[in-house]
Design a protein around this motif. Structure first.
Motif, PDB file in Angstrom:
ATOM      1  N   GLN A   6     -10.261  13.331  47.267  1.00 30.68           N
ATOM      2  CA  GLN A   6      -9.326  12.588  46.424  1.00 30.68           C
ATOM      3  C   GLN A   6      -7.982  12.447  47.124  1.00 30.68           C
ATOM      4  N   MET A   7      -7.491  13.522  47.740  1.00 27.30           N
ATOM      5  CA  MET A   7      -6.213  13.471  48.449  1.00 27.30           C
ATOM      6  C   MET A   7      -6.286  12.538  49.632  1.00 27.30           C
ATOM      7  N   ARG A   8      -7.427  12.561  50.332  1.00 32.06           N
ATOM      8  CA  ARG A   8      -7.582  11.723  51.517  1.00 32.06           C
ATOM      9  C   ARG A   8      -7.507  10.252  51.148  1.00 32.06           C
ATOM     10  N   ARG A   9      -8.084   9.898  50.008  1.00 27.88           N
ATOM     11  CA  ARG A   9      -8.055   8.501  49.576  1.00 27.88           C
ATOM     12  C   ARG A   9      -6.654   8.069  49.187  1.00 27.88           C
ATOM     13  N   HIS A  10      -5.813   9.033  48.854  1.00 30.99           N
ATOM     14  CA  HIS A  10      -4.479   8.699  48.398  1.00 30.99           C
ATOM     15  C   HIS A  10      -3.402   9.095  49.401  1.00 30.99           C
ATOM     16  N   LEU A  11      -3.758   9.085  50.673  1.00 29.99           N
ATOM     17  CA  LEU A  11      -2.789   9.361  51.723  1.00 29.99           C
ATOM     18  C   LEU A  11      -2.998   8.331  52.826  1.00 29.99           C
ATOM     19  N   VAL A  12      -2.052   7.416  52.977  1.00 36.25           N
ATOM     20  CA  VAL A  12      -2.168   6.345  53.970  1.00 36.25           C
ATOM     21  C   VAL A  12      -1.051   6.496  54.989  1.00 36.25           C
ATOM     22  N   LEU A  13      -1.427   6.657  56.252  1.00 38.63           N
ATOM     23  CA  LEU A  13      -0.476   6.823  57.335  1.00 38.63           C
ATOM     24  C   LEU A  13      -0.583   5.649  58.294  1.00 38.63           C
ATOM     25  N   VAL A  14       0.549   5.172  58.764  1.00 35.71           N
ATOM     26  CA  VAL A  14       0.574   4.044  59.701  1.00 35.71           C
ATOM     27  C   VAL A  14       1.343   4.446  60.944  1.00 35.71           C
ATOM     28  N   LYS A  15       1.103   3.743  62.025  1.00 37.83           N
ATOM     29  CA  LYS A  15       1.770   4.098  63.274  1.00 37.83           C
ATOM     30  C   LYS A  15       3.228   3.662  63.240  1.00 37.83           C
ATOM     31  N   PRO A  16       4.092   4.376  63.964  1.00 40.63           N
ATOM     32  CA  PRO A  16       5.509   4.026  63.994  1.00 40.63           C
ATOM     33  C   PRO A  16       5.745   2.619  64.557  1.00 40.63           C
ATOM     34  N   ILE A  17       6.835   2.015  64.141  1.00 43.60           N
ATOM     35  CA  ILE A  17       7.227   0.709  64.660  1.00 43.60           C
ATOM     36  C   ILE A  17       7.611   0.867  66.126  1.00 43.60           C
ATOM     37  N   SER A  18       7.038   0.043  66.987  1.00 44.16           N
ATOM     38  CA  SER A  18       7.317   0.136  68.414  1.00 44.16           C
ATOM     39  C   SER A  18       7.544  -1.254  68.992  1.00 44.16           C
ATOM     40  N   LEU A  19       7.846  -1.318  70.278  1.00 45.20           N
ATOM     41  CA  LEU A  19       8.205  -2.586  70.912  1.00 45.20           C
ATOM     42  C   LEU A  19       7.107  -3.629  70.803  1.00 45.20           C
ATOM     43  N   GLU A  20       5.861  -3.220  70.966  1.00 43.42           N
ATOM     44  CA  GLU A  20       4.772  -4.191  70.990  1.00 43.42           C
ATOM     45  C   GLU A  20       4.482  -4.799  69.628  1.00 43.42           C
ATOM     46  N   GLN A 302      -3.676  20.844  52.203  1.00 47.70           N
ATOM     47  CA  GLN A 302      -3.171  21.652  51.107  1.00 47.70           C
ATOM     48  C   GLN A 302      -1.647  21.720  51.078  1.00 47.70           C
ATOM     49  N   GLU A 303      -1.012  21.526  52.224  1.00 49.78           N
ATOM     50  CA  GLU A 303       0.441  21.641  52.298  1.00 49.78           C
ATOM     51  C   GLU A 303       1.165  20.312  52.103  1.00 49.78           C
ATOM     52  N   VAL A 304       0.436  19.227  51.971  1.00 52.07           N
ATOM     53  CA  VAL A 304       1.071  17.925  51.749  1.00 52.07           C
ATOM     54  C   VAL A 304       1.688  17.899  50.356  1.00 52.07           C
ATOM     55  N   MET A 305       2.991  17.631  50.283  1.00 52.79           N
ATOM     56  CA  MET A 305       3.678  17.616  48.996  1.00 52.79           C
ATOM     57  C   MET A 305       3.312  16.366  48.195  1.00 52.79           C
ATOM     58  N   GLU A 306       3.328  16.495  46.889  1.00 52.74           N
ATOM     59  CA  GLU A 306       3.037  15.354  46.018  1.00 52.74           C
ATOM     60  C   GLU A 306       4.087  14.264  46.165  1.00 52.74           C
ATOM     61  N   THR A 307       5.262  14.645  46.645  1.00 48.70           N
ATOM     62  CA  THR A 307       6.348  13.682  46.823  1.00 48.70           C
ATOM     63  C   THR A 307       6.308  12.991  48.181  1.00 48.70           C
ATOM     64  N   GLU A 308       5.316  13.325  49.008  1.00 49.78           N
ATOM     65  CA  GLU A 308       5.207  12.745  50.349  1.00 49.78           C
ATOM     66  C   GLU A 308       5.085  11.220  50.278  1.00 49.78           C
ATOM     67  N   SER A 309       5.885  10.517  51.091  1.00 48.17           N
ATOM     68  CA  SER A 309       5.906   9.056  51.095  1.00 48.17           C
ATOM     69  C   SER A 309       4.518   8.443  51.237  1.00 48.17           C
ATOM     70  N   ALA A 310       3.745   8.985  52.167  1.00 50.62           N
ATOM     71  CA  ALA A 310       2.415   8.430  52.423  1.00 50.62           C
ATOM     72  C   ALA A 310       1.491   8.572  51.235  1.00 50.62           C
ATOM     73  N   MET A 311       1.821   9.501  50.317  1.00 55.27           N
ATOM     74  CA  MET A 311       1.035   9.671  49.110  1.00 55.27           C
ATOM     75  C   MET A 311       1.597   8.836  47.953  1.00 55.27           C
ATOM     76  N   VAL A 312       2.917   8.823  47.823  1.00 60.83           N
ATOM     77  CA  VAL A 312       3.563   8.072  46.742  1.00 60.83           C
ATOM     78  C   VAL A 312       3.193   6.597  46.801  1.00 60.83           C
ATOM     79  N   TRP A 313       3.200   6.032  48.019  1.00 65.62           N
ATOM     80  CA  TRP A 313       2.997   4.593  48.193  1.00 65.62           C
ATOM     81  C   TRP A 313       1.604   4.248  48.715  1.00 65.62           C
TER      82      TRP A 313
END
Length: 401
Positions: A6-20, A302-313
């Motif tokens: 359930q947590m995995r489905r609700h955690l989306v991470l994207v790569k940092p903005i870079s030159l390319e 287990q240590e990912v906070m509920e307030t984590e950006s990748a989870m909130v959005w």
């Protein structure tokens, strides 16, 4: 196991903005403008836009807090933050601080914006020895507090960031408020630095870029650097100048003795010329540091906070990445409605918001944020090489832009 899925489905991470990223067709100026114009087809003349919200079609799939974190930890080359402490001579340390400061500049996509963080939202991530924790300490106005520590080199970075946008007719001038402080704890040196302005120009062609003066000063060594990020004017375009050019100098504060000239382009290379010897050296290479950046991975669910950006959005980001604008818009409304409900509950009970990780002082229009803890602990989200079992295990979690 069900909770982990359930947590995995609700955690989306994207790569940092870079030159390319600028070369991606989706974010070219012409495509973004077409997207903006398409949004106004259903808006009638005279419509009330008081409560108009930025559509998800104009959102990048990341929170503003994630963008701030990337500015601190997001580099693929040498450890620029740790390098500030490794240099033996004060002048070499200042040049390294200048290089790190320049590395925080990233391309800005005209017309596209990250999510406006909700109150109490956090982003906690680690890259090597660098641990970063960011918290949204105010929503109106939006104020973000950043704390980063380098475990090995004992470097401490804090800043409190907020914006003052002003419409100037042909462009929008965004004054970035808040002081950045970098401390070399082993050296007992503190470097204070300003932040550049963000210019969003409409004519002769839509463009967004960094501009203005940045001063970096160390009281203990009596050295300072002054950088000028040149604005992209109408006439400069015809002269062939690049808006990403930087000119500056390094001086002794008391004597005003001019020691080095600084020049180059922040998206290419920055050089320093020793005025006594005439020697020129490259102090920063953008291609080596802010290209080929990788997304964070989940090290400890287990240590990912509920307030984590990748989870909130997460659901908003999933919709944007799939170009499912309807579901992205609905998910965004859920996040924003939840924040409004929380505000109403606090107002009804007479409670005021107290940030969890920072102490906040407001003096008039000025804000100051200081971390409650002396160091940032290692994060459950980490930057790692794209190999090994941990990547394979969580590869579905990491969806690049």
């Amino acid at each position: 196991m069900a909770e982990e899925e359930q947590m995995r489905r609700h955690l989306v991470l994207v790569k940092p903005i870079s030159l390319e990223d600028e070369k991606e067709s989706e974010y070219t100026t012409s495509n973004v403008i077409r997207r903006i114009l398409s949004l106004f087809k259903n808006i009638r003349p005279g419509s009330d836009l008081t409560n108009f919200q930025l559509p998800t079609q104009l959102n990048l799939p990341r929170s503003q807090l994630q963008c701030y974190g990337e500015m601190v930890y997001g580099f693929s080359g040498q450890d620029l933050l740790g390098e500030c402490n490794r240099r033996d001579l004060p002048i070499e340390r200042l040049k390294s601080v200048v290089a790190w400061n320049i590395s925080t500049l990233r391309p800005v996509v005209f017309g596209m914006s990250p999510y406006n963080p909700v109150l109490g939202e956090t982003h906690h991530v680690s890259n090597g020895h660098i641990n970063v924790l960011i918290e949204q300490v105010s929503h109106h106005p939006p104020v973000s507090a950043v704390h980063a520590t380098h475990e090995k080199e004992n470097v401490d970075v804090t800043w409190c960031q907020y914006f003052t946008p002003k419409f100037r007719g042909g462009y929008v001038d965004v004054d970035v408020k808040g002081k950045r402080t970098l401390k070399l704890m082993n050296r007992k040196e503190t470097y204070e630095m300003d932040q550049p302005r963000l210019i969003m120009r409409f004519l002769p062609a839509p463009v967004a870029h960094w501009a203005g003066k940045v001063k970096i000063k160390c009281l203990e060594t009596g050295l300072e650097a002054e950088l000028h990020l040149l604005s992209d004017s109408f006439f400069q375009k015809f002269k062939g100048n690049n808006s990403r050019s930087i000119k500056g100098k390094i001086s002794e504060t008391s004597s005003k003795d001019h020691l080095y000239d600084i020049f180059g382009h922040w998206d290419r290379t920055i050089m320093a010329k020793n005025l006594k010897t005439g020697e020129i050296e490259v102090i920063y290479n953008a291609m080596e540091n802010i290209s080929g950046l990788k997304p964070p991975i989940v090290k400890n669910l287990q240590e990912v906070m509920e307030t984590e950006s990748a989870m909130v959005w997460s659901e908003v980001s999933e919709g944007i990445l799939k170009k499912d604008w309807e579901s992205a818009g609905e998910a965004k409304k859920v996040v924003e409605d939840k924040q409004r409900d929380s505000l109403k509950q606090r107002e009804a009970s007479g409670e005021s918001w107290v940030p969890r990780h920072f102490s906040v002082v407001k003096d008039g229009k000025e804000w100051d944020c200081s971390p409650r803890q002396p160091t940032v602990p290692p994060a459950p989200l980490v930057i790692a090489e794209a190999q090994g079992e941990i990547i394979n295990r969580f590869q579905e979690t990491n969806t690049p832009c």
